[in-house]
Scaffold this motif. Structure first.
Motif, PDB file in Angstrom:
ATOM      1  N   TYR A 169       0.907  -1.306  -0.026  1.00  0.00           N
ATOM      2  CA  TYR A 169       0.023   0.127  -0.097  1.00  0.00           C
ATOM      3  C   TYR A 169       0.901   1.560  -0.052  1.00  0.00           C
ATOM      4  O   TYR A 169       0.496   2.338  -0.400  1.00  0.00           O
ATOM      5  CB  TYR A 169      -0.980  -0.024   1.109  1.00  0.00           C
ATOM      6  CG  TYR A 169      -2.122  -1.093   1.096  1.00  0.00           C
ATOM      7  CD1 TYR A 169      -3.132  -0.980   0.603  1.00  0.00           C
ATOM      8  CD2 TYR A 169      -1.682  -2.215   1.718  1.00  0.00           C
ATOM      9  CE1 TYR A 169      -4.097  -2.174   0.781  1.00  0.00           C
ATOM     10  CE2 TYR A 169      -2.540  -3.341   1.890  1.00  0.00           C
ATOM     11  CZ  TYR A 169      -3.729  -3.196   1.470  1.00  0.00           C
ATOM     12  OH  TYR A 169      -4.791  -4.358   1.287  1.00  0.00           O
ATOM     13  N   GLY A 207       2.259   7.827   0.173  1.00  0.00           N
ATOM     14  CA  GLY A 207       1.275   7.433   0.160  1.00  0.00           C
ATOM     15  C   GLY A 207       0.763   7.242  -1.662  1.00  0.00           C
ATOM     16  O   GLY A 207       0.096   6.110  -1.855  1.00  0.00           O
ATOM     17  N   VAL A 211      -3.211   5.765  -1.784  1.00  0.00           N
ATOM     18  CA  VAL A 211      -3.209   6.368  -0.305  1.00  0.00           C
ATOM     19  C   VAL A 211      -3.696   7.834  -0.332  1.00  0.00           C
ATOM     20  O   VAL A 211      -4.330   8.469   0.487  1.00  0.00           O
ATOM     21  CB  VAL A 211      -2.258   5.814   0.789  1.00  0.00           C
ATOM     22  CG1 VAL A 211      -2.818   6.268   2.174  1.00  0.00           C
ATOM     23  CG2 VAL A 211      -2.491   3.993   0.764  1.00  0.00           C
ATOM     24  N   ASN A 214      -2.755  11.212   4.212  1.00  0.00           N
ATOM     25  CA  ASN A 214      -3.515  10.271   5.039  1.00  0.00           C
ATOM     26  C   ASN A 214      -2.648  10.238   6.368  1.00  0.00           C
ATOM     27  O   ASN A 214      -1.407  10.341   6.209  1.00  0.00           O
ATOM     28  CB  ASN A 214      -3.841   8.950   4.377  1.00  0.00           C
ATOM     29  CG  ASN A 214      -5.047   8.129   4.903  1.00  0.00           C
ATOM     30  OD1 ASN A 214      -5.554   8.448   6.114  1.00  0.00           O
ATOM     31  ND2 ASN A 214      -5.551   7.125   4.255  1.00  0.00           N
ATOM     32  N   LEU A 291      -7.889   1.172   6.143  1.00  0.00           N
ATOM     33  CA  LEU A 291      -7.735   1.994   5.215  1.00  0.00           C
ATOM     34  C   LEU A 291      -8.970   2.441   4.601  1.00  0.00           C
ATOM     35  O   LEU A 291      -9.464   3.388   4.381  1.00  0.00           O
ATOM     36  CB  LEU A 291      -6.725   1.889   4.079  1.00  0.00           C
ATOM     37  CG  LEU A 291      -5.241   1.977   4.679  1.00  0.00           C
ATOM     38  CD1 LEU A 291      -4.428   1.293   3.448  1.00  0.00           C
ATOM     39  CD2 LEU A 291      -4.843   3.460   4.875  1.00  0.00           C
ATOM     40  N   LEU A 341      -9.032   5.844  -0.448  1.00  0.00           N
ATOM     41  CA  LEU A 341      -8.287   5.466   0.768  1.00  0.00           C
ATOM     42  C   LEU A 341      -7.618   7.060   1.092  1.00  0.00           C
ATOM     43  O   LEU A 341      -6.658   6.921   1.485  1.00  0.00           O
ATOM     44  CB  LEU A 341      -7.264   4.556   0.336  1.00  0.00           C
ATOM     45  CG  LEU A 341      -7.530   3.391   0.013  1.00  0.00           C
ATOM     46  CD1 LEU A 341      -6.104   2.318  -0.521  1.00  0.00           C
ATOM     47  CD2 LEU A 341      -8.217   2.635   1.021  1.00  0.00           C
TER      48      LEU A 341
END
Length: 368
Positions: A169, A207, A211, A214, A291, A341
């Motif tokens: 991720y 990220g 992502v 975050n 997430l 996410l």
């Protein structure tokens, strides 16, 4: 013919029975072939007699096993030696059960199973119970499980989850090491003041598109912050406001509750018992869970209360956390669409959160 398990008694036959003895028709299976033959069965004292074509046998009643009744299926008597009897005469078998003291209370169950309105009502009742359990019971049990989970188990789960997250991720951070260390020092002071008996550590990761901006906390005190969030912040106060919020999630064990509630009570019992192997086995599922799944409104309110109090104590305002939340909303664009996410997906109800943070500040100012 004398079947296995029967007692041959030439002095005892059906003509010796007195009126009123229990008798019924049945199908006889010898236990050697699948062929059945019609038979007449009679009970004489403590002896069960079977008479069929080419067969007359007796069995000790104490060696006969009566299978439990099941809906409208034929009743079954298992005889010594492997033979069996099947009959539709439920009244005769019920009388025999009373005489032998067998299957007490199961007659009522059988009658209920045979009554379709009762059976339908039972199914509806079970479904209603399951619905209420999922809505109220499971969250309550997950909360209890989260509270009694040893910190050492959550720390082990963190270590497994970090390995699952990295590369899948998130990727390595490109932030300047000096910048990372400065934020870690500030976070260490915050965690020491707010965080309780957890092993807190702050990890920086890129990220990427998946992502984005975050921050999220694992159950044992590991907190991830993405480079994108650090770059989005205009000062350290905003980042610390986010981190105080994540420390609140750890302190109230919101992530552990989320894991139990989503992955089931089997995991809860194994983890509470200290089975670290079981905890490690679900680590691969934890990243996507944390997430993608939002905390409850109550959990967000608790974490914002902690962050708001910390911000008011150190800066006299909750504005830093409000500002970075507003900026996250703005970067979603005019249509208000957020990536799957991003921080807002993990922390739903941003409008209510902003209002709550303003209310914390107004309440504190009113006490001055």
């Amino acid at each position: 013919m004398t079947p296995p398990g029967s007692d041959r008694n030439d002095d005892l036959n059906f003509s010796d029975l007195t009126p009123g003895e229990l008798s019924f028709a049945a199908s006889y299976f010898d236990g050697l072939t699948s062929r059945d033959r019609p038979a007449e069965v009679q009970i004489n004292g403590q002896t069960l007699l079977v008479r069929s074509e080419g067969l007359e046998a007796s069995y000790p009643l104490k060696g006969v096993r009566i299978e439990s009744p099941l809906s409208r299926l034929r009743r079954v008597l298992k005889l010594p030696g492997g033979a069996r009897l099947e009959t539709d005469d439920r009244r005769a078998i019920a009388a025999l059960e009373r005489r032998m003291g067998r299957n007490a209370g199961l007659g009522l169950v059988q009658r209920l199973e045979s009554n379709w309105p009762v059976a339908l009502a039972s199914v509806v009742g079970v479904l209603a119970f399951l619905g209420l359990f999922v809505q109220y019971g499971l969250p309550a049990l997950a909360g209890v499980g989260a509270q009694i989970t040893p910190v050492a188990v959550m720390t082990a789960l963190d270590a497994q989850t970090v390995r699952a997250i990295d590369g899948e991720y998130l990727s390595a951070s490109s932030l300047n090491p000096a910048r990372q260390n400065a934020l870690r020092r500030e976070f260490a002071a915050l965690a020491a003041e707010q965080g309780g008996p957890y092993t807190f550590r702050l990890l920086f990761r890129d990220g990427g598109d998946l992502v984005g901006a975050n921050a999220f906390a694992l159950p044992g005190g590991t907190v991830f912050v993405t480079d994108e969030l650090v770059k989005l912040a205009q000062n350290d106060r905003e980042i610390l406001g986010v981190l105080a919020h994540e420390v609140g999630h750890v302190e109230h064990r919101h992530a552990m509750r989320q894991i139990y509630q989503s992955l089931g009570l089997t995991l809860a019992f194994s983890v509470v018992a200290g089975d670290v192997t079981s905890a490690a086995s679900v680590a691969a599922a934890v990243p996507a869970l944390l997430l993608n799944s939002g905390y409850s409104r109550q959990a967000e309110t608790q974490a914002d209360d902690d962050a708001g109090r910390w911000l008011m104590k150190h800066y006299g305002t909750t504005r830093p956390l409000q500002d970075i939340l507003k900026r996250l909303i703005e970067q979603d664009g005019p249509e208000g669409k957020s990536s799957v996410l991003d921080m807002l997906a993990s922390h739903p109800g941003e409008g209510q959160r902003l209002a709550h943070l303003r209310a914390i500040e107004a309440q504190a100012e009113g006490k001055r």
